[in-house]
Design a protein around this motif. Structure first.
Motif: not given
Length: 321
Positions: A72-74, A226-227, A265-267, A298-300
């Protein structure tokens, strides 16, 4: 301190350190998005006592950041200054205890806790089957799915503060709210004790299988993602707001809004962290324009951008593909 100096200097001032301390570690390799820069130093403590020793002796002005499984991280492209702490094997035990309780280190994947509870005939934790990441993140963000949240099952947790002191926190001490806990940001959560209820193992495993099937059918779990990207606003669904704003399939560089589930979101084309953050901010801006709702991440997001590059709302684009 330079990159090379930091890990060497820390090791010199902590002769009894037992964990692994490494310099200039690429964080893209350990995050689910597979993007981002390096950690100036990465520390993997041997256990809770080793972590407490490190924090007690760490310079107070040195930035310290904690990451889990990276789901859950960027991590931004410029990397993370200071020390990144990642809990490993010393925090990866999970056991069933009398009274329908499960004790787990915060490096344990959420799904493993669900399975341990099922094997022990403990009901109430099957929802963790549908949450990516580790117990540390679940505690920090009050992770939930399918009508249940961490706050519903946590009995107590352990944490180490920035001075190396160990704390035992009750459920009330955690200050849980929607996708949030009020535990001080510089405290590192190390263990959780869950309170379940008597259950039938076969029935619990069936519930977990239904959760898994739902995820596979409705979420892009096989993609680099990232969920869930945004928190659900009160009484509304983020995915629906994103869809109504015309953002399904929206692309920025190598990043795209999932067409399967608009809150992911997807890479999918060698995205940079900036591509992903820019896409997220563009979605937020379009949702705000179409509905008046301001979505919250929500993503950190951690670290710094590359020199001269913006972050946050300044990234939003008016026109994208």
């Amino acid at each position: 301190m330079t990159v090379s100096d930091l890990s060497a200097d820390l090791a010199a001032m902590m002769p009894d350190l037992r964990g692994r301390l490494a310099a200039d570690v690429r964080l893209a390799d350990i995050t689910w998005f597979r993007v981002g820069g390096a950690a100036q130093a990465l520390f993997t403590p041997a256990d809770e006592a080793d972590l407490a020793y490190f924090l007690a002796n760490c310079p107070r002005d040195l930035p310290v950041t904690v990451i889990g499984l990276g789901s859950n991280l960027l991590v931004r492209d410029g990397g993370v200054e200071g020390v990144v702490i990642r809990l490993g094997r010393g925090f990866a035990n999970v056991t069933a205890e009398p009274g329908n309780r499960i004790r787990a280190g915060t490096a344990v994947p959420d799904v493993k806790v669900a399975r341990a509870a099922a094997d022990a005939g403990i009901a109430g934790l099957a929802f963790y089957r549908g949450i990516p990441g580790s117990i540390g993140g679940a505690l920090r963000m009050n992770a939930g799915a399918h009508g249940s949240e961490t706050k519903d099952v946590l009995f107590e947790a352990r944490a180490v503060d920035r001075q190396g002191n160990i704390h035992v926190l009750s459920n009330a001490d955690m200050g849980f709210s929607y996708r949030h806990s009020s535990v001080p940001k510089d405290w590192i959560l190390t263990e959780a004790l869950y309170q379940g209820r008597p259950g039938n193992s076969a029935a619990i495993l069936q519930e977990m299988e239904e959760v898994a099937q739902y995820r596979e059918k409705n979420q892009p779990i096989k993609e680099r993602t990232g969920g869930s990207t945004f928190k659900n606003p009160p009484g509304q669904s983020s995915w629906r707001l994103v869809d109504e704003a015309g953002c399904r399939g929206l692309r920025v560089g190598g990043a795209k809004v999932s067409e399967m589930h608009c809150n992911f979101l997807i890479n999918d084309a060698n995205a940079t962290a900036e591509d992903i953050e820019r896409l997220g901010e563009t979605v937020r801006a379009r949702v705000k324009a179409s509905s008046g709702v301001e979505l919250q991440w929500e993503i950190i997001r951690l670290g710094e951008p590359l020199p001269g590059c913006p972050t946050g709302e300044a990234l939003a684009e008016a026109e994208v593909l």
